[in-house]
Design an enzyme around this catalytic site. Structure first.
Site, PDB file in Angstrom:
ATOM      1  CG  HIS A   1      -1.692   0.741   1.212  1.00 43.00           C
ATOM      2  ND1 HIS A   1      -1.660   2.489   1.649  1.00 43.00           N
ATOM      3  CD2 HIS A   1      -3.179   0.731   1.482  1.00 43.00           C
ATOM      4  CE1 HIS A   1      -2.343   3.188   1.981  1.00 43.00           C
ATOM      5  NE2 HIS A   1      -3.969   1.934   1.500  1.00 43.00           N
TER       6      HIS A   1
ATOM      7  CG  ASP B   1       0.326  -2.579   6.662  1.00 45.47           C
ATOM      8  OD1 ASP B   1      -0.399  -2.400   7.103  1.00 45.47           O
ATOM      9  OD2 ASP B   1       0.481  -1.531   5.422  1.00 45.47           O
TER      10      ASP B   1
ATOM     11  CD  GLN C   1      -7.387  -5.054   3.195  1.00 48.45           C
ATOM     12  OE1 GLN C   1      -8.305  -5.678   3.356  1.00 48.45           O
ATOM     13  NE2 GLN C   1      -7.024  -4.093   3.197  1.00 48.45           N
TER      14      GLN C   1
ATOM     15  CE  LYS D   1      -8.214  -0.306   5.717  1.00 48.62           C
ATOM     16  NZ  LYS D   1      -6.389  -0.775   4.270  1.00 48.62           N
TER      17      LYS D   1
ATOM     18  CB  CYS E   1      -3.553   3.280  -1.671  1.00 44.40           C
ATOM     19  SG  CYS E   1      -4.871   3.943  -1.268  1.00 44.40           S
TER      20      CYS E   1
HETATM   21  C1  LIG Z   1      -5.624   0.410   4.480  1.00 44.64           C
HETATM   22  C2  LIG Z   1      -4.132  -0.304   4.430  1.00 44.64           C
HETATM   23  C3  LIG Z   1      -3.355   0.707   4.987  1.00 44.64           C
HETATM   24  C4  LIG Z   1      -3.957   2.423   5.285  1.00 44.64           C
HETATM   25  O1  LIG Z   1      -4.294   2.368   6.264  1.00 44.64           O
HETATM   26  P1  LIG Z   1      -5.339   3.369   7.430  1.00 44.64           P
HETATM   27  O2  LIG Z   1      -5.854   3.364   8.449  1.00 44.64           O
HETATM   28  O3  LIG Z   1      -5.979   4.318   6.318  1.00 44.64           O
HETATM   29  O4  LIG Z   1      -4.253   4.558   7.686  1.00 44.64           O
HETATM   30  C5  LIG Z   1      -2.439   0.147   4.986  1.00 44.64           C
HETATM   31  N1  LIG Z   1      -1.872  -1.604   4.323  1.00 44.64           N
HETATM   32  C6  LIG Z   1      -2.853  -1.821   3.853  1.00 44.64           C
HETATM   33  C7  LIG Z   1      -1.947  -2.900   3.943  1.00 44.64           C
HETATM   34  C8  LIG Z   1      -4.414  -0.522   4.354  1.00 44.64           C
HETATM   35  O5  LIG Z   1      -5.069  -2.082   3.100  1.00 44.64           O
END
Ligand SMILES: *Cc1c(COP(=O)(O)O)cnc(C)c1O
Length: 403
Positions: A121, A198, A201, A224, A361
């Site tokens: 992302h 990260d 997701q 999320k 993104c």
């Molecule tokens: C949504 C997402 C982000 C960003 O998260 P925010 O809540 O907008 O800061 C970063 N990495 C992944 C894999 C995502 O799905």
């Protein structure tokens, strides 16, 4: 017992109509919906004990502080962090990554190397580019394959004693790929490199154990995983968080302040300058309790069934191509030959179906496939096969109208 009707009744928004049609919410990868218990927690906070934390001696402030710190402990237990002070409450994944990247901006040196996966992302790319610009460190990219998996076979060749950091998502938001983070962490550690995962997701689908993973930093967003927007976590091993300089200066993050010198507070407060999203943090704890009450095995089972069913049904449509065919979470990213994803998304909206269209993104992934974007249907445990049938019929209709 996993009873879908009962679960759906927990989410008031699922009753609403869009353009006169029942809402089919398949944009869970962008944000999940909010169960009544979380909404109630938000209302309860503002109705009954709204106050600033860690400061007041008065009752409301103490109640708010207690609830906020209880939430931190819930989150710690959920991720199995060793200490609650290793859980930094942030405004979300993006801020969490920026805390780490800006910290390393004063640690890395010219000639150091960092490795980013090709599946990231933008929020796990841009902060590191900014860090590299400041430090002169070199950003290298672990390539991806046609099926949406990472070229792990190339990873060992890229690692060296120069490698200081590796960044990878646990699950790709654009394709759904579940990345082999265990192997990535293990191999990076052999070269003394730290790994940031990260988990934005992944956390809606998987309950990660940060100690078992031996991951150095793990980040996620509440919105999320059935929680509110504007709150998330940075997990870091305490010895690493101690080493990083603070991200922002202000109240809450200090021990003593004089005009000559300020000393910083210990963890987690060093990284929590200013009044945080108190209500959001508390509601995040409630969302985690809610997801655990459903059970991550049940969540995975339901979502895997939806993924298999949706994949099979969508592939029956001629000219439809799915991007990302390796082991993945409940995300289907697709295009129909000759049709722009935005046009499909617009027609689906008219039919009450919420999907994401565009680059998600993750422009480098779209560049890899040489496409402008995809239509992304991302499923949560409260979705149903009947909703997938509605999607499939709608995609067929869109295809007819647009070709
Ligand atoms: C949504 C997402 C982000 C960003 O998260 P925010 O809540 O907008 O800061 C970063 N990495 C992944 C894999 C995502 O799905």
């Amino acid at each position: 017992m996993f009873t879908i009707d009962k679960i759906r009744a927990d989410f008031p928004i699922l009753k609403r109509k869009v353009h006169g049609k029942p809402l089919v919410y398949f944009d869970n990868g962008a944000t999940s919906q909010t169960p009544q218990v979380v909404i109630d927690a938000i209302v309860d906070y503002y109705s009954n004990y709204n106050a600033n934390i860690h400061r007041g001696v008065h009752t409301l402030s103490q109640e708010a502080t207690d609830k906020y710190e209880e939430a931190r402990i819930k989150i710690q237990k959920h991720f199995n962090a060793k200490h609650s002070y290793e859980i930094i409450l942030t405004s979300g994944t993006t801020e969490s990554i920026n805390i780490v990247s800006s910290g390393f901006s004063s640690i890395l040196k010219k000639g150091d190397e960092v490795i980013v996966s090709a599946l990231e992302h933008h929020s796990n790319i841009v902060p590191w580019q900014m860090m590299c610009e400041k430090t002169g460190a070199v950003l290298r990219v672990l390539p991806m394959d046609e099926d949406g998996s990472l070229r792990l076979d190339l990873f060992d060749q890229m690692l060296s004693n120069k490698t200081k950091l590796v960044f990878c998502n646990h699950v790709s938001n654009a394709l759904g790929t579940i990345n082999p983070i265990e192997a990535i962490i293990h191999r990076a550690h052999k070269f003394g490199a730290y790994v940031l995962v990260d988990g934005a997701q992944a956390c809606p689908h998987i309950k990660p154990d940060v100690q078992e993973l031996d991951v150095d930093f793990y980040v996620a967003s509440a919105h999320k995983m059935c929680g509110p927007t504007g709150v998330g976590i940075l997990y870091g091993k305490s010895e690493l968080l101690e080493k990083l300089p603070p991200y922002q200066g202000g109240g809450e993050m200090i021990e003593t302040v004089t005009f000559e010198k300020t000393t910083y507070a210990g963890l987690p407060h060093k990284f929590e300058a200013g009044t945080p999203n108190i209500c959001g943090g508390i509601a995040f704890g409630v969302a985690i309790d809610y997801m655990n009450s459903i059970g991550f095995e049940n969540i995975a089972k339901q979502e895997n069934e939806l993924l298999a069913y949706g994949t099979e049904k969508l592939l029956e449509i001629e000219g439809l191509k799915i991007y990302g065919t390796t082991r993945k979470a409940s995300v289907i990213s697709f295009n129909i030959e000759g049709i722009h994803p935005y046009d499909i998304g617009s027609i689906l909206d008219k039919l009450g179906i919420a999907v994401r269209t565009g680059h998600h993104c993750a422009q480098p992934i779209m560049n890899f496939y040489k496409i402008p974007g995809t239509v992304r249907a991302s499923f949560a445990f409260y979705n149903t096969k009947e909703e997938i049938d509605i999607l499939v019929e709608a995609v067929k209709k869109a295809k007819m109208m647009l070709s």
